[in-house]
Design a protein around this motif. Structure first.
Motif, PDB file in Angstrom:
ATOM      1  N   ALA A  67       0.800  -1.232   0.000  1.00  0.00           N
ATOM      2  CA  ALA A  67       0.000   0.000   0.000  1.00  0.00           C
ATOM      3  C   ALA A  67       0.825   1.271   0.000  1.00  0.00           C
ATOM      4  N   MET A  68       2.063   1.215   0.487  1.00  0.00           N
ATOM      5  CA  MET A  68       2.882   2.423   0.607  1.00  0.00           C
ATOM      6  C   MET A  68       4.308   2.149   0.155  1.00  0.00           C
ATOM      7  N   SER A  69       4.922   3.160  -0.473  1.00  0.00           N
ATOM      8  CA  SER A  69       6.300   3.005  -0.926  1.00  0.00           C
ATOM      9  C   SER A  69       7.034   4.330  -0.823  1.00  0.00           C
ATOM     10  N   LEU A  70       8.199   4.292  -0.179  1.00  0.00           N
ATOM     11  CA  LEU A  70       9.071   5.463  -0.140  1.00  0.00           C
ATOM     12  C   LEU A  70       9.948   5.443  -1.384  1.00  0.00           C
ATOM     13  N   SER A  71       9.787   6.445  -2.228  1.00  0.00           N
ATOM     14  CA  SER A  71      10.545   6.460  -3.466  1.00  0.00           C
ATOM     15  C   SER A  71      10.676   7.900  -3.949  1.00  0.00           C
ATOM     16  N   SER A  72      11.087   8.071  -5.226  1.00  0.00           N
ATOM     17  CA  SER A  72      11.278   9.395  -5.789  1.00  0.00           C
ATOM     18  C   SER A  72      10.475   9.526  -7.073  1.00  0.00           C
ATOM     19  N   SER A  73      10.533  10.683  -7.691  1.00  0.00           N
ATOM     20  CA  SER A  73       9.666  10.992  -8.831  1.00  0.00           C
ATOM     21  C   SER A  73       9.682   9.960  -9.963  1.00  0.00           C
ATOM     22  N   PRO A  74      10.839   9.387 -10.334  1.00  0.00           N
ATOM     23  CA  PRO A  74      10.822   8.393 -11.421  1.00  0.00           C
ATOM     24  C   PRO A  74       9.908   7.204 -11.147  1.00  0.00           C
ATOM     25  N   PHE A  75       9.616   6.936  -9.881  1.00  0.00           N
ATOM     26  CA  PHE A  75       8.726   5.836  -9.511  1.00  0.00           C
ATOM     27  C   PHE A  75       7.333   6.043 -10.115  1.00  0.00           C
ATOM     28  N   ILE A  76       6.938   7.311 -10.237  1.00  0.00           N
ATOM     29  CA  ILE A  76       5.618   7.627 -10.777  1.00  0.00           C
ATOM     30  C   ILE A  76       5.479   7.099 -12.204  1.00  0.00           C
ATOM     31  N   ASN A  77       6.461   7.403 -13.035  1.00  0.00           N
ATOM     32  CA  ASN A  77       6.394   6.962 -14.434  1.00  0.00           C
ATOM     33  C   ASN A  77       6.428   5.444 -14.552  1.00  0.00           C
ATOM     34  N   LYS A  78       7.158   4.809 -13.651  1.00  0.00           N
ATOM     35  CA  LYS A  78       7.222   3.342 -13.663  1.00  0.00           C
ATOM     36  C   LYS A  78       5.827   2.755 -13.416  1.00  0.00           C
ATOM     37  N   ILE A  79       5.122   3.279 -12.433  1.00  0.00           N
ATOM     38  CA  ILE A  79       3.786   2.772 -12.116  1.00  0.00           C
ATOM     39  C   ILE A  79       2.799   3.160 -13.225  1.00  0.00           C
ATOM     40  N   LYS A  80       2.942   4.360 -13.730  1.00  0.00           N
ATOM     41  CA  LYS A  80       2.049   4.832 -14.791  1.00  0.00           C
ATOM     42  C   LYS A  80       2.126   3.935 -16.013  1.00  0.00           C
ATOM     43  N   THR A  81       3.327   3.449 -16.308  1.00  0.00           N
ATOM     44  CA  THR A  81       3.528   2.558 -17.451  1.00  0.00           C
ATOM     45  C   THR A  81       3.071   1.138 -17.141  1.00  0.00           C
ATOM     46  N   ALA A  82       3.430   0.651 -15.961  1.00  0.00           N
ATOM     47  CA  ALA A  82       3.138  -0.742 -15.613  1.00  0.00           C
ATOM     48  C   ALA A  82       1.679  -0.969 -15.259  1.00  0.00           C
ATOM     49  N   ALA A  83       1.044   0.010 -14.604  1.00  0.00           N
ATOM     50  CA  ALA A  83      -0.337  -0.177 -14.142  1.00  0.00           C
ATOM     51  C   ALA A  83      -1.061   1.166 -14.092  1.00  0.00           C
ATOM     52  N   PRO A  84      -1.569   1.622 -15.238  1.00  0.00           N
ATOM     53  CA  PRO A  84      -2.253   2.925 -15.281  1.00  0.00           C
ATOM     54  C   PRO A  84      -3.406   3.035 -14.285  1.00  0.00           C
ATOM     55  N   ASP A  85      -4.083   1.929 -14.015  1.00  0.00           N
ATOM     56  CA  ASP A  85      -5.201   1.977 -13.070  1.00  0.00           C
ATOM     57  C   ASP A  85      -4.721   2.245 -11.646  1.00  0.00           C
ATOM     58  N   VAL A  86      -3.554   1.681 -11.283  1.00  0.00           N
ATOM     59  CA  VAL A  86      -2.990   1.926  -9.957  1.00  0.00           C
ATOM     60  C   VAL A  86      -2.454   3.359  -9.880  1.00  0.00           C
ATOM     61  N   TYR A  87      -1.884   3.843 -10.970  1.00  0.00           N
ATOM     62  CA  TYR A  87      -1.404   5.233 -11.021  1.00  0.00           C
ATOM     63  C   TYR A  87      -2.537   6.197 -10.643  1.00  0.00           C
ATOM     64  N   GLU A  88      -3.742   5.898 -11.082  1.00  0.00           N
ATOM     65  CA  GLU A  88      -4.891   6.758 -10.790  1.00  0.00           C
ATOM     66  C   GLU A  88      -5.243   6.749  -9.305  1.00  0.00           C
ATOM     67  N   LYS A  89      -4.807   5.734  -8.588  1.00  0.00           N
ATOM     68  CA  LYS A  89      -5.107   5.626  -7.153  1.00  0.00           C
ATOM     69  C   LYS A  89      -3.985   6.193  -6.277  1.00  0.00           C
ATOM     70  N   MET A  90      -2.868   6.577  -6.886  1.00  0.00           N
ATOM     71  CA  MET A  90      -1.696   7.020  -6.128  1.00  0.00           C
ATOM     72  C   MET A  90      -1.839   8.453  -5.636  1.00  0.00           C
ATOM     73  N   ILE A  91      -1.375   8.686  -4.419  1.00  0.00           N
ATOM     74  CA  ILE A  91      -1.203  10.041  -3.914  1.00  0.00           C
ATOM     75  C   ILE A  91       0.197  10.142  -3.317  1.00  0.00           C
ATOM     76  N   ALA A  92       0.708  11.368  -3.232  1.00  0.00           N
ATOM     77  CA  ALA A  92       2.053  11.600  -2.707  1.00  0.00           C
ATOM     78  C   ALA A  92       1.983  12.471  -1.465  1.00  0.00           C
ATOM     79  N   VAL A  93       2.729  12.087  -0.419  1.00  0.00           N
ATOM     80  CA  VAL A  93       2.786  12.846   0.830  1.00  0.00           C
ATOM     81  C   VAL A  93       4.240  12.917   1.290  1.00  0.00           C
ATOM     82  N   PRO A  94       4.586  13.852   2.179  1.00  0.00           N
ATOM     83  CA  PRO A  94       5.966  13.926   2.666  1.00  0.00           C
ATOM     84  C   PRO A  94       6.409  12.611   3.309  1.00  0.00           C
TER      85      PRO A  94
END
Length: 425
Positions: A265-292
């Motif tokens: 459910a949670m992952s500590l990562s950096s901005s490139p992680f977003i594109n990885k998820i967006k490519t691998a699972a667009p539906d999960v990308y839509e569920k992602m939010i970013a917090v500190p």
């Protein structure tokens, strides 16, 4: 993620004369026979993997600098990360080291401890030093000497799967702010959804994040083999054994796979992680939010900074330092951040609305939530020449415990002996 770049840091010393060229015939200038023509200086500037993507930015930056400093010519060269070490060593051996070099923090510190870099504390004014975030600037400061000017940086972000978090009865609008709260969230997510809570980092730096002992103040002895560290490791083992965090996530692609398949459910990562998820699972990308990212007991967030250093042997120290300051000034860092999606190391740059306002996209939010953490940022480093070996020894010990179930006390004993041997060599 940041840990990947940290894991790839290299060691080398810069112990050679600079190979910059200069020209100027020393004759009186036409129309002014009483004065000598100003010496023309070429400053050789090396970056890492920035061509051709950022050619337009750097070509303009160099043109602007040369217009302001007509006696200086900038010779910009760019090399792949994996090739920089060999190229640098070759040039050093041939007496042709560059004047200004782009290096990560660990390598800059290791070179600095060998006396190979200019002490920038001696070259900069108090006002110039104050331009950078103190925690980031001090990351290359040891024994009163500063070995680098911080340039562009990055900070981890906590990415949440909003659906899984809400399914666990948690409010994504009030995310965990500390590692302790992260653990509590992770347990509730596991209990309510069956998914893993979060992805865990098994690196030496986690000890420092929790304000645990690591090395003695003089860097001559390991101090991490204590009951406090043993207790911390056992707490993490319990989380692993309870299925709150997955074990087989050292590989970055595996981390992407877990998040993309909604197994975590949670992952500590950096901005490139977003594109990885967006490519691998667009539906999960839509569920992602970013917090500190949550902080440990030390209250810091480890950044990943690229710096500029000046070799101590340069024959053009004044020009090299001046150009390094120019590249890393607030205005130039702002322009680079806008096109490279990086964070700045300068306080004034971070005040720009670019870092506090966003378009509501995941990418925009990730930028703003990481930028607000810059005042708590520090780079992970160990102030010894053998830093890479020490880091690897402790990380390997932790991974052996977490992944293979090795005896905690015995493994810490062995790691302590290995690190003391490294420090004694």
């Amino acid at each position: 993620m940041i840990s990947l770049l940290l894991a790839s840091m290299m060691m080398v010393g810069l112990l050679a004369a600079c190979g910059s060229s200069s020209s100027g015939n020393g004759e009186a200038a036409p129309g002014d026979e009483g004065k000598k023509a100003e010496e023309q200086v070429t400053v050789e500037f090396w970056t890492i993997s920035l061509q051709p993507t950022f050619n337009d930015y750097f070509n303009k930056l160099i043109t602007d600098y040369e217009a302001q400093n007509p006696n200086v010519k900038i010779d910009w060269k760019d090399y792949p990360y994996d090739a920089v070490l060999n190229k640098l060593m070759t040039n050093i051996a041939g007496g042709e080291a560059p004047d200004v070099v782009n290096l990560n923090t660990e390598l800059a510190n290791q070179m600095g401890t060998k006396g190979a870099l200019v002490d920038l504390n001696q070259e900069l004014t108090a006002e110039q030093k104050a331009a950078y975030f103190p925690g980031i600037y001090s990351s290359t400061e040891m024994g009163g000497q500063a070995y680098a000017l911080p340039w562009y940086t990055g900070l981890p972000v906590l990415f949440l799967n909003k659906d899984l978090v809400e399914k666990a009865g948690l409010n994504p609008d009030t995310p965990p702010q500390t590692k302790q709260e992260l653990n509590e969230w992770g347990r509730q997510i596991k209990e309510k959804t069956g998914a893993y809570g979060y992805i865990f980092t098994m690196e030496a730096r986690t000890l420092l994040e929790e304000n645990l002992p690591f090395l003695s103040e003089d860097y001559k002895k390991a101090t991490f083999n204590t009951p406090e560290v043993e207790e911390y490791v056992n707490e993490n083992l319990q989380l692993l054994n309870d299925g709150v965090i997955p074990k087989d996530i050292i590989n970055y692609d595996k981390q992407v796979q877990y998040f993309a398949s909604e197994q975590v459910a949670m992952s500590l990562s950096s901005s490139p992680f977003i594109n990885k998820i967006k490519t691998a699972a667009p539906d999960v990308y839509e569920k992602m939010i970013a917090v500190p990212s949550p902080v440990g007991k030390a209250g810091i967030r480890y950044s990943n900074t690229m710096n500029l250093v000046v070799p101590a042997a340069t024959s053009h120290k004044k020009e090299a330092v001046d150009f390094a300051v120019f590249v890393t000034n607030a205005a130039n860092q702002l322009e680079f951040s806008k096109i490279a999606n990086t964070l700045p190391s300068t306080v004034e740059t971070a005040k720009d609305p670019f870092f506090s306002e966003n378009d509501g996209t995941l990418e925009g939010v990730a930028k703003t939530v990481s930028a607000v953490s810059l005042d708590k940022a520090e780079d992970f480093y160990i102030g010894v020449e053998s830093a890479k070996d020490v880091n690897q020894a402790v990380t390997k010990a932790l991974q052996t415990i977490y992944l293979n179930g090795a005896d905690v006390k015995k493994t810490l004993d062995e790691a302590e002996a290995e690190v003391n041997k490294i420090l004694g060599d």
